[in-house]
Design a protein around this motif. Structure first.
Motif, PDB file in Angstrom:
ATOM      1  N   THR A  49       0.429  -3.962  -2.069  1.00  0.00           N
ATOM      2  CA  THR A  49       0.868  -4.550  -0.798  1.00  0.00           C
ATOM      3  C   THR A  49      -0.033  -5.708  -0.394  1.00  0.00           C
ATOM      4  O   THR A  49       0.434  -6.730   0.125  1.00  0.00           O
ATOM      5  CB  THR A  49       0.917  -3.466   0.303  1.00  0.00           C
ATOM      6  OG1 THR A  49       1.929  -2.515  -0.059  1.00  0.00           O
ATOM      7  CG2 THR A  49       1.250  -4.042   1.659  1.00  0.00           C
ATOM      8  N   GLN A  91       6.923  -2.831   4.275  1.00  0.00           N
ATOM      9  CA  GLN A  91       7.052  -1.421   3.885  1.00  0.00           C
ATOM     10  C   GLN A  91       7.528  -0.595   5.088  1.00  0.00           C
ATOM     11  O   GLN A  91       8.426   0.223   4.973  1.00  0.00           O
ATOM     12  CB  GLN A  91       5.695  -0.937   3.398  1.00  0.00           C
ATOM     13  CG  GLN A  91       5.695   0.421   2.763  1.00  0.00           C
ATOM     14  CD  GLN A  91       4.312   0.772   2.246  1.00  0.00           C
ATOM     15  OE1 GLN A  91       3.421  -0.075   2.159  1.00  0.00           O
ATOM     16  NE2 GLN A  91       4.121   2.022   1.874  1.00  0.00           N
ATOM     17  N   GLU A 169       8.465  -1.689  -1.179  1.00  0.00           N
ATOM     18  CA  GLU A 169       8.961  -0.306  -1.080  1.00  0.00           C
ATOM     19  C   GLU A 169      10.182  -0.203  -0.183  1.00  0.00           C
ATOM     20  O   GLU A 169      10.248   0.657   0.706  1.00  0.00           O
ATOM     21  CB  GLU A 169       7.848   0.632  -0.612  1.00  0.00           C
ATOM     22  CG  GLU A 169       6.713   0.705  -1.605  1.00  0.00           C
ATOM     23  CD  GLU A 169       5.762   1.853  -1.320  1.00  0.00           C
ATOM     24  OE1 GLU A 169       6.222   2.896  -0.837  1.00  0.00           O
ATOM     25  OE2 GLU A 169       4.566   1.691  -1.583  1.00  0.00           O
TER      26      GLU A 169
END
Lengths: 246, 355
Positions: A49, A91, A169
């Motif tokens: 990330t 996310q 994600e």
């Protein structure tokens, strides 16, 4: 494959990101073409990330360079990178809760997409339709459930007319049916020539899209190549799956 | 399935068009105020116009921009001070009121450069510090003589009736201009960008919103509005004592009006100003009980109507007299699963109505 798609759309050299003494990204070198879909896997804390955050300009790198479409964007702020075509989904979705679904996407089209008003209307409508959200256009974003918030993240990203779409994600928490629907949408984006980088723990949906797979561990890229080969690499099995899989 | 798939983006409704028309007629009627009303009524209406300006500007900053400031009295006081200074320098007094506000807006630019780096509570308290600093600096001016203060003596050149009328007209014109500019600003792409920043600054930047420059626009506008209100207040009060103009009670009034009317709703701030004006007119002479009443009212609204009166009406009845947003329709109806355009790579091109 045309000549343009042979050129790297993004090139990362010697990228390092530290938070005080903690090295989160450690000398990352990465390059991808405009016609590629790259999957990123790796254990929690691998730096995936953060890598996306540095690519979009949410975090400044400690060192290294990022070149996008031939331009050095290393020191450009997030808004300017978005206007050049680099966009991400988060996310944990971050809708503009006080605005409607349509307004969420419109603001992306009018700013990141640099579209004039009528074009931004069109772009926003098209993005919502593509993500199966058009019927919710007038709903306030704060009233959406998780799945629709994720769809809105994607629709908002598409509103900016991206060249490089970074998905963090986005499949998490979805049922198989919803995940398949999502794969269909992302496949459509590929057909439209958008380069995709997708971090995902649900590997089987990732592999339906990715034609190249990267595995990260402890801030480094430990494997890069054909997905099937990468998933069988001993270092990946050790880092990501915690040991050999019989 | 037979389906009219004409997508339209609507920004006006028949109700909102009627509301604009009625508002225009009310403004025309108000413009004739000095010919119809007594000086006392004119003064009261002037006060109401100033309250409306204060409320809508604070609402723009906090309700739309998410920038909750408890230091807007800095600009209110500076507006009055700049008007005193300009008049003292020989400028005609009524143009001086407007020019003073422009000067304060210019001064707010460098202030924004560092204040907008602060977030949430830091920004709120930081603005209070800015107000205290401005107060102290103005006190140092030999013309003001500390808290002794001074007067806008240039107003004495006007005969009383003329002065009341001129101040009224300038206040009415200023309020109308502030409302019109703010309405246009919030309906523009700046308006949607500032609301995106309010809801999530990082996400706004990630979709291309230039956060700092957008916040600066709303900050400078709110400073201009507060300064103009301060200058106009000076024209009604004539005397300038720094502690009166730089007192935090001004921001407390702004917060009260917006919380009661409806934070983040255009109509709510105007309604809040009217409510505050009425409460003050009826109970203002009740001394400390007036303040207790104000506090209790704010508390009741915070507990039971947190979106304010207009916010509640808006949600309950889907009411928008002055709509800022975008409403999507297909064939004149809201979109639904059945009314979602299907097939083909592109949805039918939507069309906007008047903006």
């Amino acid at each position: 494959m045309n000549e343009a798609s042979n050129q790297p759309i993004v090139t990362v050299s010697g990228l390092e990101k530290r938070f005080r003494a903690l090295v989160v990204l450690d000398q990352i070198d990465f390059s991808m073409r405009a016609d590629e879909a790259v999957g990123i896997v790796g254990p929690n804390g691998a730096g995936k990330t953060t890598f996306l955050s540095v690519l979009v300009g949410a975090h400044a790198p400690t060192s290294g360079t990022i070149t996008f479409a031939g331009e050095d964007v290393t020191h450009l702020p997030a808004a300017e990178r978005s206007r050049r075509g680099i966009i991400r989904t988060h996310q944990i979705p971050r809708p503009f809760g006080g605005m409607t679904v349509f307004e969420n996407v419109f603001v992306a089209a009018a700013n990141g997409g640099n579209f004039a008003r009528e074009e931004a209307y069109e772009r926003a409508s098209e993005s919502l339709r593509l993500c199966g959200m058009f019927h919710l256009a007038n709903r306030r974003a704060e009233t959406l459930g998780l799945l629709d918030r994720k769809r809105l993240e994607l629709a908002r990203a598409l509103g900016t007319n991206p060249k490089l779409l970074l998905l963090d994600e986005i499949g998490g928490g979805l049922t198989d049916g919803e995940a398949n629907e999502l794969v269909g949408t992302i496949r459509e984006l590929r057909h439209r020539g958008i380069a995709i980088v997708w971090i995902e723990h649900i590997v089987h949906i990732l592999l339906q899209i990715a034609d190249r797979l990267i595995c990260m561990d402890a801030g480094r890229i430990i494997a890069d190549g054909d997905p099937e080969t990468v998933m069988k690499t001993p270092a990946v099995v050790e880092a990501y799956l915690g040991g050999s899989v019989e | 399935m037979s389906l009219d798939q004409t997508i339209r983006i609507e920004r006006w409704t028949p109700l909102s068009r009627a509301a604009i028309l009625i508002a225009a007629l009310v403004l025309v009627l108000l413009a004739a105020g000095p010919l119809l009303f007594s000086n006392n009524a004119i003064d009261k209406l002037t006060t109401l116009f100033i309250y409306v300006m204060l409320a809508v500007c604070w609402n723009a900053l906090a309700g739309y921009g998410g920038l909750v400031s408890v230091g807007q009295q800095a600009f209110f006081g500076l507006g009055a001070y700049a008007a005193v200074r300009l008049a003292d320098a020989g400028l005609s007094v009524y143009p001086a009121l407007v020019i003073a506000a422009v000067l304060v807006a210019i001064v707010s630019l460098p202030i924004s450069a560092f204040m907008l780096r602060l977030k949430g509570g830091e920004f709120a308290i930081g603005m209070w510090v800015v107000a205290a600093l401005c107060h102290l600096l103005v006190n140092l001016d030999s013309l003001v003589q500390g808290e002794t203060g001074t007067s806008l003596i240039a107003l004495n050149a006007y005969e009383a009736d003329t002065r009341h009328a001129l101040t009224y007209w300038v206040a009415l014109g200023s309020m109308t201009a502030i409302l019109a500019i703010l309405f246009a600003l919030l309906r523009s792409r700046v308006g949607s960008a500032i609301q995106a920043i309010r809801d999530n600054e990082e996400a706004a930047a990630s979709v291309g919103v230039r956060v700092m420059s957008t916040k600066r626009i709303i900050f400078v506008f709110a400073a201009f509005g507060a300064a103009l209100a301060g200058a106009l207040w000076l024209a009604t009060a004539i005397t300038f004592q720094p502690k009166t103009y730089f007192g935090v009670q001004w921001t407390a009034y702004m917060i009260f009006m917006v919380l009661v009317g409806g934070l983040g709703t255009f109509e709510g701030a105007i309604l809040g100003a009217v409510i505050f004006f009425v409460i003050e007119a009826w109970f203002g002479a009740s001394g400390v009980w007036y303040l207790v009443g104000l506090g209790a009212t704010a508390l009741v609204f915070a507990l039971f109507l947190p979106r304010g009166l207009w916010g509640w009406l808006e949600r309950r009845y889907d009411l928008a007299l002055l709509p800022l947003g975008y409403r999507v329709t297909i064939g004149g109806q809201p979109p639904s699963r059945e009314r979602t355009p299907q097939g083909g790579p592109a949805a039918p091109a939507p069309t906007g109505n008047a903006g």
